[in-house]
Write an enzyme that holds these catalytic residues in place. Structure first.
Site, PDB file in Angstrom:
ATOM      1  N   HIS A  56       1.093  -1.347   0.353  1.00  0.00           N
ATOM      2  CA  HIS A  56       0.069   0.304   0.580  1.00  0.00           C
ATOM      3  C   HIS A  56       1.009   1.230  -0.180  1.00  0.00           C
ATOM      4  O   HIS A  56       1.633   2.104   0.760  1.00  0.00           O
ATOM      5  CB  HIS A  56      -0.846  -0.193   1.083  1.00  0.00           C
ATOM      6  CG  HIS A  56      -2.590   0.909   1.567  1.00  0.00           C
ATOM      7  ND1 HIS A  56      -3.076   0.480   1.166  1.00  0.00           N
ATOM      8  CD2 HIS A  56      -1.985   2.286   1.265  1.00  0.00           C
ATOM      9  CE1 HIS A  56      -3.682   1.622   0.986  1.00  0.00           C
ATOM     10  NE2 HIS A  56      -2.851   2.861   1.027  1.00  0.00           N
ATOM     11  N   HIS A  58       1.251   5.123  -2.211  1.00  0.00           N
ATOM     12  CA  HIS A  58       0.449   6.221  -3.131  1.00  0.00           C
ATOM     13  C   HIS A  58       1.891   7.202  -4.101  1.00  0.00           C
ATOM     14  O   HIS A  58       2.342   7.746  -3.784  1.00  0.00           O
ATOM     15  CB  HIS A  58      -0.039   7.305  -2.653  1.00  0.00           C
ATOM     16  CG  HIS A  58      -1.700   6.465  -1.864  1.00  0.00           C
ATOM     17  ND1 HIS A  58      -2.459   6.959  -2.234  1.00  0.00           N
ATOM     18  CD2 HIS A  58      -1.365   6.251  -0.843  1.00  0.00           C
ATOM     19  CE1 HIS A  58      -3.141   6.227  -1.984  1.00  0.00           C
ATOM     20  NE2 HIS A  58      -2.540   5.889  -0.400  1.00  0.00           N
ATOM     21  N   GLN A 151      -9.352   9.639  -4.752  1.00  0.00           N
ATOM     22  CA  GLN A 151      -9.500  10.695  -4.014  1.00  0.00           C
ATOM     23  C   GLN A 151     -10.467  11.347  -3.157  1.00  0.00           C
ATOM     24  O   GLN A 151     -11.056  10.987  -1.663  1.00  0.00           O
ATOM     25  CB  GLN A 151      -8.202  11.138  -3.494  1.00  0.00           C
ATOM     26  CG  GLN A 151      -7.619  12.171  -2.605  1.00  0.00           C
ATOM     27  CD  GLN A 151      -7.162  11.134  -1.832  1.00  0.00           C
ATOM     28  OE1 GLN A 151      -5.731  10.982  -1.550  1.00  0.00           O
ATOM     29  NE2 GLN A 151      -7.689  10.622  -0.296  1.00  0.00           N
ATOM     30  N   HIS A 209      -9.847   1.797   0.516  1.00  0.00           N
ATOM     31  CA  HIS A 209      -9.358   3.011   1.929  1.00  0.00           C
ATOM     32  C   HIS A 209     -10.935   3.160   2.176  1.00  0.00           C
ATOM     33  O   HIS A 209     -11.633   2.965   1.926  1.00  0.00           O
ATOM     34  CB  HIS A 209      -9.040   4.578   1.315  1.00  0.00           C
ATOM     35  CG  HIS A 209      -8.054   4.431   1.032  1.00  0.00           C
ATOM     36  ND1 HIS A 209      -7.271   3.599  -0.086  1.00  0.00           N
ATOM     37  CD2 HIS A 209      -6.796   5.411   1.096  1.00  0.00           C
ATOM     38  CE1 HIS A 209      -5.990   3.947  -0.369  1.00  0.00           C
ATOM     39  NE2 HIS A 209      -5.569   4.984   0.586  1.00  0.00           N
ATOM     40  N   GLU A 212     -10.843   5.122   7.156  1.00  0.00           N
ATOM     41  CA  GLU A 212      -9.832   5.651   7.736  1.00  0.00           C
ATOM     42  C   GLU A 212     -10.429   7.139   8.715  1.00  0.00           C
ATOM     43  O   GLU A 212      -9.766   7.572   7.832  1.00  0.00           O
ATOM     44  CB  GLU A 212      -8.564   6.005   6.225  1.00  0.00           C
ATOM     45  CG  GLU A 212      -7.655   6.646   6.770  1.00  0.00           C
ATOM     46  CD  GLU A 212      -6.433   7.175   5.736  1.00  0.00           C
ATOM     47  OE1 GLU A 212      -5.595   7.101   6.147  1.00  0.00           O
ATOM     48  OE2 GLU A 212      -6.656   6.822   4.291  1.00  0.00           O
ATOM     49  N   ASP A 308       1.744   3.494   3.317  1.00  0.00           N
ATOM     50  CA  ASP A 308       0.937   4.846   2.623  1.00  0.00           C
ATOM     51  C   ASP A 308       1.798   5.359   1.658  1.00  0.00           C
ATOM     52  O   ASP A 308       2.001   6.022   0.620  1.00  0.00           O
ATOM     53  CB  ASP A 308       0.440   4.534   3.821  1.00  0.00           C
ATOM     54  CG  ASP A 308      -0.355   5.445   3.481  1.00  0.00           C
ATOM     55  OD1 ASP A 308      -1.448   5.492   2.396  1.00  0.00           O
ATOM     56  OD2 ASP A 308      -1.375   5.489   4.121  1.00  0.00           O
TER      57      ASP A 308
END
Length: 413
Positions: A56, A58, A151, A209, A212, A308
């Site tokens: 995981h 980005h 996102q 996701h 969170e 992350d």
């Protein structure tokens, strides 16, 4: 070629691992220490593992912290605002350069399998197109899975559904979601139903996701798990973060765990980022803001750790070393008993490979790819205690990277 005098995880004695071409051809236990022949790699009793896995990250956002502004509050939501600013300036080459730089950082630490989330709430899908090129260009260093990550939401973002469908047509491996960020609970549920339908039609994996937040009323995990259960898709579905679980009461969690186990879904926790972003609305006591990693693990569910972010609007630190995250995660999640420590590498190797659905493309076994990493340690315990560096990384039967161990000299003592 072969590696001699190697310690393998969860076995006793020293081993020789041989390969022909790109596949492992033989694994045998040695009667004792053996001498190296020309071309051999002598492990010197150190730990030979399948490659470390980053499940995981980005990559489209790495190395952008402070551009154009820093996330001063340290919250998830300001991070999203700062990223929205940065998105206005990204270019094709900028995205590719930062991704390639980060991939080399990951490979330097023995990581050869990576799942990256790529923001597709952009009508041009510019970052995604860049990352699809990177996936091919970086094949010599890593295997890259790409997640279509909305996102700013699927239902709450104009044209969100169409962008997800276009991303699948362009060739993403995984569909994602962010139900807790949608404007309403109803939209959050609708987004999960949409993305699960899309995954089922396309054959993509799923990585959401999910919850969170510290909000104990954010309960989209139960929706995702039930959808995975009724569709029989559990092994292909991952719930990332699930930090609200750290705020759920035990009575609800007891019921939830029954569903989670029935569903067969995977879990990814990003402990360093979660402990940084969550708990921001608390004074004291402050919540850790991390999902119930130890409880999921001990209940027999598949859970692993990811980094992350690396120097982006959500997390200003990071260096590509997932053993740093493992070390922090074991502390944060109260997993410091010796039994946890003795198998801790599962959280960044086998468990992560399972979440990525790698199957027989991963692991040290005859017939599997000769992808191997030699750590400067002789056990899981020593690897995590010292955050051991990768001494040798082998990919497709070829030496990808070697590292000369540090040499420290105390002068005049």
């Amino acid at each position: 070629m072969k590696i001699i005098n190697a310690t393998l995880r969860k076995t006793s004695g020293l081993h020789t691992v041989s390969w022909e071409g790109e596949r492992i051809s033989d694994i045998r236990v040695q009667a004792g220490r053996v001498s190296a022949e020309p071309g051999d790699i002598d492990a010197q009793s150190q730990l030979l593992i399948a490659p470390l896995v980053e499940p995981h990250i980005h990559l489209d956002a790495t190395l952008t912290a402070g551009e154009p502004e820093w996330n001063m509050s340290g919250t998830l939501f300001e991070g999203i605002e700062r990223w929205a600013q940065r998105k206005e300036t990204i270019t094709h080459e900028d995205t590719k350069l930062r991704a390639h730089t980060t991939i080399r950082m990951l490979a330097e630490h023995g990581i050869q399998h990576v799942r990256t989330h790529v923001d597709i709430t952009d009508p041009t899908l510019g970052a995604l197109k860049s990352m699809i090129e990177v996936r091919e260009e970086a094949r010599g260093l890593i295997d890259l899975q790409i997640v279509a990550f909305p996102q700013e939401g699927i239902e709450s973002y104009a044209g969100g559904r169409e962008l997800m469908e276009r991303a699948v047509e362009l060739g993403v491996d995984v569909v994602g979601g962010i139900p807790h960020f949608e404007n309403t609970r109803e939209q959050g549920v609708s987004s999960i139903l949409f993305l699960m339908d899309l995954a089922e039609r396309s054959g993509c994996l799923v990585d959401v996701h999910c919850d969170e937040t510290d909000d104990p009323n954010s309960r989209f995990l139960e929706v995702l798990a039930e959808q995975a259960r009724v569709r029989g898709m559990g092994s292909r579905v991952t719930a990332s973060h699930t930090t609200a679980m750290g705020s759920y009461d035990n009575a609800y969690c007891f019921k939830l765990f029954r569903l989670l186990k029935l569903s067969g879904i995977n879990f990814i926790s990003c402990p360093t980022e979660s402990i940084h972003l969550q708990g921001r609305f608390d004074s004291y006591p402050k919540r850790r803001g991390v999902t119930r990693v130890a409880e999921l693990d001990r209940a027999g569910m598949n859970v692993c750790f990811g980094q992350d972010s690396i120097k982006d609007p959500w997390y200003p630190l990071g260096n590509g070393n997932i053993l740093r995250v493992l070390d922090a995660g074991l502390h944060i999640c109260h997993m410091m008993g010796f039994e946890d420590l003795a198998r801790s590498l599962d959280l960044v190797t086998d468990n992560s490979a399972r979440a990525l659905n790698l199957g027989d493309r991963y692991g040290i076994a005859v017939g599997r790819p000769a992808n191997l990493v030699l750590l400067d340690a002789d056990s899981d315990y020593e690897a995590v205690r010292r955050q051991a560096k990768a001494r040798v990384s082998i990919r497709g039967g070829k030496v990808l990277m070697t590292r000369v161990p540090e040499r420290v000299e105390f002068m005049g003592l």
